[in-house]
Design a protein around this motif. Structure first.
Motif, PDB file in Angstrom:
ATOM      1  N   THR A  27      -1.693  13.635 -10.786  1.00 44.54           N
ATOM      2  CA  THR A  27      -0.985  13.926  -9.538  1.00 44.54           C
ATOM      3  C   THR A  27      -0.750  15.422  -9.384  1.00 44.54           C
ATOM      4  OG1 THR A  27       1.141  13.615 -10.650  1.00 44.54           O
ATOM      5  CG2 THR A  27       0.207  11.700  -9.531  1.00 44.54           C
ATOM      6  N   LEU A  28      -0.521  15.836  -8.152  1.00 49.30           N
ATOM      7  CA  LEU A  28      -0.122  17.212  -7.876  1.00 49.30           C
ATOM      8  C   LEU A  28       1.373  17.338  -8.155  1.00 49.30           C
ATOM      9  CD1 LEU A  28      -2.040  17.820  -4.508  1.00 49.30           C
ATOM     10  CD2 LEU A  28      -2.832  18.212  -6.852  1.00 49.30           C
ATOM     11  N   LYS A  29       1.754  18.477  -8.703  1.00 48.25           N
ATOM     12  CA  LYS A  29       3.140  18.626  -9.146  1.00 48.25           C
ATOM     13  C   LYS A  29       3.753  19.909  -8.612  1.00 48.25           C
ATOM     14  CE  LYS A  29       2.585  16.002 -13.438  1.00 48.25           C
ATOM     15  NZ  LYS A  29       1.240  15.495 -13.147  1.00 48.25           N
ATOM     16  N   GLN A  30       5.067  19.818  -8.394  1.00 40.86           N
ATOM     17  CA  GLN A  30       5.863  21.000  -8.084  1.00 40.86           C
ATOM     18  C   GLN A  30       6.882  21.194  -9.201  1.00 40.86           C
ATOM     19  OE1 GLN A  30       6.787  19.936  -3.789  1.00 40.86           O
ATOM     20  NE2 GLN A  30       6.549  22.161  -3.630  1.00 40.86           N
ATOM     21  N   ASP A  78      17.481  13.942 -10.392  1.00 41.19           N
ATOM     22  CA  ASP A  78      17.803  12.840  -9.485  1.00 41.19           C
ATOM     23  C   ASP A  78      16.510  12.074  -9.216  1.00 41.19           C
ATOM     24  OD1 ASP A  78      16.364  14.399  -7.643  1.00 41.19           O
ATOM     25  OD2 ASP A  78      18.182  15.203  -6.722  1.00 41.19           O
ATOM     26  N   GLU A  79      16.537  11.170  -8.235  1.00 43.10           N
ATOM     27  CA  GLU A  79      15.357  10.343  -7.981  1.00 43.10           C
ATOM     28  C   GLU A  79      14.151  11.172  -7.550  1.00 43.10           C
ATOM     29  OE1 GLU A  79      18.881   7.654  -6.689  1.00 43.10           O
ATOM     30  OE2 GLU A  79      18.379   9.802  -6.689  1.00 43.10           O
ATOM     31  N   TYR A  80      14.396  12.311  -6.926  1.00 43.88           N
ATOM     32  CA  TYR A  80      13.281  13.181  -6.511  1.00 43.88           C
ATOM     33  C   TYR A  80      12.780  14.015  -7.683  1.00 43.88           C
ATOM     34  CZ  TYR A  80      10.761  17.088  -4.431  1.00 43.88           C
ATOM     35  OH  TYR A  80       9.805  18.038  -4.134  1.00 43.88           O
ATOM     36  N   THR A  95       6.881  13.482  -6.805  1.00 42.76           N
ATOM     37  CA  THR A  95       7.383  12.562  -5.791  1.00 42.76           C
ATOM     38  C   THR A  95       6.586  12.719  -4.500  1.00 42.76           C
ATOM     39  OG1 THR A  95       9.590  12.642  -6.744  1.00 42.76           O
ATOM     40  CG2 THR A  95       9.424  11.865  -4.479  1.00 42.76           C
ATOM     41  N   ALA A  96       6.202  11.585  -3.925  1.00 41.04           N
ATOM     42  CA  ALA A  96       5.409  11.515  -2.686  1.00 41.04           C
ATOM     43  C   ALA A  96       3.969  11.962  -2.892  1.00 41.04           C
ATOM     44  CB  ALA A  96       6.058  12.320  -1.570  1.00 41.04           C
ATOM     45  N   LYS A  97       3.566  12.166  -4.139  1.00 39.35           N
ATOM     46  CA  LYS A  97       2.184  12.583  -4.412  1.00 39.35           C
ATOM     47  C   LYS A  97       1.492  11.618  -5.381  1.00 39.35           C
ATOM     48  CE  LYS A  97       2.752  16.683  -2.352  1.00 39.35           C
ATOM     49  NZ  LYS A  97       4.163  16.570  -1.977  1.00 39.35           N
ATOM     50  N   ARG A  98       2.082  10.446  -5.590  1.00 37.38           N
ATOM     51  CA  ARG A  98       1.623   9.594  -6.678  1.00 37.38           C
ATOM     52  C   ARG A  98       0.501   8.637  -6.303  1.00 37.38           C
ATOM     53  NH1 ARG A  98       7.904   8.665  -7.603  1.00 37.38           N
ATOM     54  NH2 ARG A  98       8.365  10.584  -8.757  1.00 37.38           N
ATOM     55  N   VAL A  99       0.365   8.320  -5.036  1.00 37.45           N
ATOM     56  CA  VAL A  99      -0.643   7.337  -4.634  1.00 37.45           C
ATOM     57  C   VAL A  99      -2.040   7.797  -5.033  1.00 37.45           C
ATOM     58  CG1 VAL A  99      -1.722   6.188  -2.667  1.00 37.45           C
ATOM     59  CG2 VAL A  99       0.764   6.394  -2.779  1.00 37.45           C
ATOM     60  N   ALA A 100      -2.292   9.106  -4.914  1.00 37.09           N
ATOM     61  CA  ALA A 100      -3.627   9.638  -5.213  1.00 37.09           C
ATOM     62  C   ALA A 100      -4.015   9.500  -6.672  1.00 37.09           C
ATOM     63  CB  ALA A 100      -3.702  11.104  -4.788  1.00 37.09           C
ATOM     64  N   MET A 101      -3.053   9.179  -7.535  1.00 41.04           N
ATOM     65  CA  MET A 101      -3.380   8.941  -8.940  1.00 41.04           C
ATOM     66  C   MET A 101      -4.440   7.856  -9.070  1.00 41.04           C
ATOM     67  SD  MET A 101      -0.900   7.602 -12.015  1.00 41.04           S
ATOM     68  CE  MET A 101       0.300   8.904 -11.763  1.00 41.04           C
ATOM     69  N   TYR A 139       0.815  -1.221   0.000  1.00 38.69           N
ATOM     70  CA  TYR A 139       0.000   0.000   0.000  1.00 38.69           C
ATOM     71  C   TYR A 139       0.845   1.267   0.000  1.00 38.69           C
ATOM     72  CZ  TYR A 139       0.823   0.810   5.035  1.00 38.69           C
ATOM     73  OH  TYR A 139       1.386   1.074   6.260  1.00 38.69           O
ATOM     74  N   LYS A 140       2.133   1.160   0.311  1.00 31.89           N
ATOM     75  CA  LYS A 140       3.006   2.329   0.317  1.00 31.89           C
ATOM     76  C   LYS A 140       3.659   2.595  -1.040  1.00 31.89           C
ATOM     77  CE  LYS A 140       4.240   1.788   5.216  1.00 31.89           C
ATOM     78  NZ  LYS A 140       5.357   1.585   6.173  1.00 31.89           N
ATOM     79  N   ASP A 141       3.468   1.663  -1.982  1.00 31.71           N
ATOM     80  CA  ASP A 141       4.080   1.837  -3.300  1.00 31.71           C
ATOM     81  C   ASP A 141       3.584   3.126  -3.956  1.00 31.71           C
ATOM     82  OD1 ASP A 141       5.462  -0.517  -3.082  1.00 31.71           O
ATOM     83  OD2 ASP A 141       4.074  -1.685  -4.311  1.00 31.71           O
ATOM     84  N   ASP A 142       4.492   3.836  -4.592  1.00 30.46           N
ATOM     85  CA  ASP A 142       4.086   5.015  -5.369  1.00 30.46           C
ATOM     86  C   ASP A 142       3.118   4.633  -6.472  1.00 30.46           C
ATOM     87  OD1 ASP A 142       5.433   6.876  -3.940  1.00 30.46           O
ATOM     88  OD2 ASP A 142       6.936   7.339  -5.465  1.00 30.46           O
TER      89      ASP A 142
END
Length: 938
Positions: A423-426, A388-390, A411-417, A350-353
């Motif tokens: 996704t939300l982006k910066q 980089d990875e982020y 990054t860290a916003k992908r689960v909500a997809m 459940y933590k997978d991106d």
């Protein structure tokens, strides 16, 4: 009567009979011969045009013509054609004959035994055509008359020009038996005719100016004359240099624009090495060999990182910077593992991106993932890691000398997809000099970012405020570009729970001085620095309900020049007609109409150095032929496809309007047979998918269907075809179809020429769902056809779209399915809109297409519908095409379903005899031998 009088009488009657002879209805035998124009090009000087005329199946023809329609050459099976930059030559591939390929497939030939392409080089001034056989690939210099191509086996003496004996190696079949040994590379200077061939080439690249060709050689085992390495051939001097020696893998060969620098990636590890990281090499041709620019774990690279063999290598326009990819070294494979002794499974966490199916879909891409970096070859190899990875998705400005690149991260916003669909982006600007990162938006948001051509601005559409913004790189200032216009820049007709989409950006002017942005009707010219906005189309669009759009017509043009005339593609929203208006980019006057009518246009293609255009124009009855023009008023027709159409009963199209029971104004298109007689009664099929009326003037050729309705075939065969537009109420996707489709059909039934008792409905995918829903709400339809329908939203909600690996939840909560809530928030809405729960009401015979490799709609949805209707004793059939996707891809399957679809509706709407597959079915034991298409004898 004397015989001669009988003869004269017969002759006298012939013209009258010929004039009155009815046109033939289209049938399934006509598909392959129907043609289309494709891959049109215009030379830079505007004097020459090339284009293909392609049948749906079979051998096409490449035409080389002047823009005045003088035919220079017809080349059977010509393809992938290009003009050289000086407009002196046309270069193209020549495909093998269709029948030769077919026979090779029948004989199950291996790939290396299949018929091969040839290469054609045509001299426009003299008409000379030179061919080279067995060509795998070719490149044409972007700004010169130079060509390089790889051949797959020795070319015959009759078809190939010989190179000088002292510069050409003898090519043998033995060398080509070992695939890793490569193939012969031929390089030609078309101006002076100089030609050289090099053996065992695995990769190559011709420079933009055509002055050099770089290529990698993998020498055959034991060869004494061919040496592995990376070579550069100078076309001007005829000299060959080896820049790197040794066996290995050489990739990503790249020249700078001037052809004075070369970079590439290579790995030269032993064949049995478990880890084979790449290195980056560089040459300015000042030394004997390329120098190592970045090695694994070099200074500046992260520990355990290397230049990537999968990252594209690109010089900046000024040649100062070299962009390339880096990546972690690959994990060595454990050679001690025995395949049958360890588990094979996918672990979902459940933590997978990303969901596991998404990860498996992108597995190859992820294994090749690399992170953008830049190095300065002329500054002692100064290195800056940009991604980089982020921060792993970046965009370089068109004019890539710009200091900053745009990088976007979720990054860290992908689960909500899973339930949002996005996704939300910066966004950040990353300095190519220092690696400094400047945050553009302070918090993650739903936005679309893009970098201006010169890299001076970032612009984006913010879904929350529904405005466009800019960020000035020099001043770090953010400006709202559209708030003061008091006009909506997002879809004004949005009828889904999803945030309305923006109409988009058209183009930029030179030096990033202005950006052109669309609203629903007009185009706005906006200063990205100050936000000063003017309506470029002077409000004519909104005033007259004209939709203005623009796309730069010159290939590879990056921005609008200060004196450019803009040719604006326009559609009249009311009557659906298309045309062009014209306005100079610097003008303050309203755009002027140039052409408008009941036709459809393709985007314009303009010569780089001349005011000459080519484009296709079509209507319902006029095929999409190619035209040339300087002003879009006086035009020259260059093609005349589908002359056979005159022999067939075609069709007409007209807009129809009605008011729905709830008072909504509604629009649709009614297609009638060309020989329509208002004194007769016609069966009708309604076909629908969202909104289709914008295609009123689209040319629709008869073609095997991927499961949609073939309008041309049905109209030609005596059907009325009705395509109603559907607008939606959120939470009521099914009732919305009832509101618009049924009321549109009822409106048309008032005409005496509509046979109200013989009306069918057909839909594919979302249309298939609506067909399934409609037959649970009314018995007015005599037959129905549902392709890939969803019938149970409760079971489909949590499923997977296997093509992408995404969860289906977002579709119901946010997009097309339009429920607007989770299953547990509004289960009653899911049930109410699911045909499954009302199947006992169905009385309409229905065919379902549901394929076992469908990656969009779960296959089991069609099975649920079939098995439940079967249990209820309803007339239902299921077509399952083995290994096929959501829409049929294989032409043989498309032909098959086209036959069955017409048979089905002919039976139920015209009273034709039923075919065997409808009446008796086809047992599994007869599969592959009996298709059940013949008419049943019962």
């Amino acid at each position: 009567m004397p015989k001669y009088l009988l003869l004269l009488a017969g002759l006298a009657c012939q013209p009258v009979l010929a004039q009155q002879a009815p046109k033939k209805p289209l049938d399934h035998s006509v598909y392959d011969q129907w043609q289309s124009v494709a891959n049109q090009r215009i030379s830079h000087n505007g004097k020459y045009v090339l284009f293909q005329v392609k049948p749906q199946q079979g051998d096409g023809v490449l035409y080389l013509k002047t823009t005045g329609n003088k035919t220079l050459r017809q080349v059977s099976r010509g393809d992938s054609a290009l003009f050289t930059a000086d407009s002196r030559y046309a270069v193209f591939s020549i495909k093998p004959r269709y029948q030769d390929v077919r026979q090779a497939r029948i004989k199950k030939k291996k790939p290396d035994q299949m018929p091969k392409d040839s290469l054609g080089i045509y001299t426009l001034a003299t008409g000379k055509l030179t061919k080279y056989a067995n060509v795998k690939s070719f490149q044409v210099a972007e700004e010169a008359s130079a060509v390089a191509f790889l051949a797959l086996k020795p070319t015959s003496k009759d078809s190939v020009k010989k190179a000088p004996v002292d510069t050409v190696k003898k090519i043998t079949d033995r060398l080509l038996e070992v695939k890793k040994d490569g193939a012969p590379l031929t390089v030609i200077n078309l101006i002076n005719g100089q030609l050289r061939t090099f053996e065992s080439v695995t990769d190559y690249q011709i420079s933009k100016l055509g002055n050099k060709v770089a290529f990698a050689v993998s020498a055959p085992r034991g060869s004494k004359t061919v040496k592995s390495g990376l070579y550069v051939y100078d076309l001007a001097t005829g000299t060959l240099r080896k820049l790197s020696s040794g066996k290995g893998v050489y990739k990503n060969l790249a020249f700078d624009d001037a052809g004075k620098q070369l970079a590439f990636t290579a790995e030269k590890h032993p064949e049995k090495a478990l880890v084979k990281p790449f290195s980056l090499y560089y040459s300015d041709f000042g030394g004997d060999s390329a120098r190592l620019l970045a090695a694994p774990s070099a200074n500046g690279l992260k520990k355990g990182w290397s230049p990537s063999g999968f990252g594209k290598v690109v010089f900046s326009d000024n040649g100062e910077k070299l962009f390339f990819g880096t990546s972690p070294d690959p994990i060595p494979q454990d050679t001690t593992l025995v395949d049958f002794e360890h588990a094979k499974l996918d672990i979902w966490n459940y933590k997978d991106d990303y969901l596991q199916p998404m990860q498996l879909k992108t597995l190859k891409k992820d294994l090749q993932r690399n992170y953008l970096a830049v190095i300065y070859p002329r500054q002692a190899g100064k290195f800056v890691q940009l991604e980089d990875e982020y921060l792993r998705d970046s965009f370089v400005a068109e004019q890539n000398n710009a200091e900053y690149v745009l990088a976007v991260t979720d990054t860290a916003k992908r689960v909500a997809m899973q339930w949002q669909g996005s996704t939300l982006k910066q966004a950040y600007l990353v300095s190519t000099r220092t690696g400094e990162r400047l945050a553009i938006n302070p918090k993650a948001a739903k936005s679309r970012f893009q970098l201006s051509p010169q890299g001076k601005y970032v612009v984006w559409y913010d879904f929350e405020s529904k405005n466009w913004f800019s960020y000035a790189v020099a001043s770090h200032q953010t400006t709202n570009l559209t708030a003061k216009t008091k006009v909506a820049f997002a879809d004004e007709e949005n009828d889904s729970p999803e945030d309305p989409q923006p109409y988009g950006v058209a183009a930029w002017t030179k030096d990033d001085a202005a950006v052109l942005i669309f609203d629903r009707y007009d185009i706005w010219k906006i200063d990205p620095r100050s936000g000063a906005a003017t309506n470029f189309t002077s409000g004519v669009g909104r005033r007259d309900k004209l939709i203005f759009r623009y796309r730069m017509p010159v290939e590879k043009q990056k921005f609008i020049e200060p004196k450019d005339n803009l040719w604006l593609l326009v559609q009249n929203e009311t009557n659906k007609q298309w045309g062009f208006y014209k306005k100079n980019i610097a003008s303050t006057a309203a755009p002027q109409p140039v052409a408008m009518g009941p036709v459809g246009y393709s985007p314009l293609l303009q010569a780089k150095h001349a005011d000459e255009f080519v484009y296709t124009k079509s209507s319902v009855s006029q095929p999409a032929d190619l035209y040339a023009s300087r002003d879009l008023r006086q035009e020259t027709k260059l093609s005349s496809i589908n002359p056979q159409q005159k022999d067939y009963n075609w069709f007409t199209a007209e807009l129809v309007h009605w008011t729905t029971p709830k008072g909504f104004p509604a629009t649709g298109v009614l297609y009638k047979p060309e020989n329509f007689d208002p004194a007769k009664k016609y069966p009708m099929v309604a076909y629908f998918y969202e909104k289709l009326s914008d295609g009123l003037y689209k040319y629709t050729a008869p073609a095997p269907t991927p499961s949609r309705l073939d309008i041309a075939l049905f109209a030609s065969n005596g059907y009325l075809v009705f395509t109603p537009d559907i607008s939606y109420t959120i939470g009521e996707p099914g009732p919305s179809a009832v509101e618009f489709v049924n009321s549109g059909v009822e409106s048309l039934k008032k005409n005496s020429w509509v046979n109200g008792a013989h009306i069918g409905i057909q839909g594919q995918s979302w249309g298939g769902y609506q067909v399934a829903y409609l037959i649970t709400q009314t018995n007015m339809y005599a037959a129905a056809w549902a392709g890939a329908p969803v019938v149970n939203m409760t079971s489909a909600y949590g499923g997977i779209r296997w093509e992408s690996g995404m969860s289906r939840q977002f579709q119901y909560e946010r997009t097309q399915s339009r429920i607007g809530a989770t299953l547990w928030e509004k289960p009653e809405v899911y049930i109410r809109n699911s045909p499954l729960f009302s199947l006992p009401k169905v009385q309409t015979p229905v065919v379902i297409m549901s394929n076992d490799a469908d990656g969009a709609v779960p296959w089991y949805q069609g099975i649920e519908m079939f098995t439940d209707l079967r249990r209820l004793g309803k007339p239902v059939w299921l077509l399952q095409y083995n290994g096929e996707a959501h829409n049929l891809v294989k032409r043989e399957n498309r032909k098959d379903i086209s036959i069955r679809e017409l048979q089905f509706f002919d039976h139920y709407l015209k009273g034709a005899p039923a075919p065997v597959w409808l009446e008796k079915g086809v047992p599994a034991v007869e599969k592959g031998r009996n298709w059940g298409l013949e008419i049943s004898k019962q």
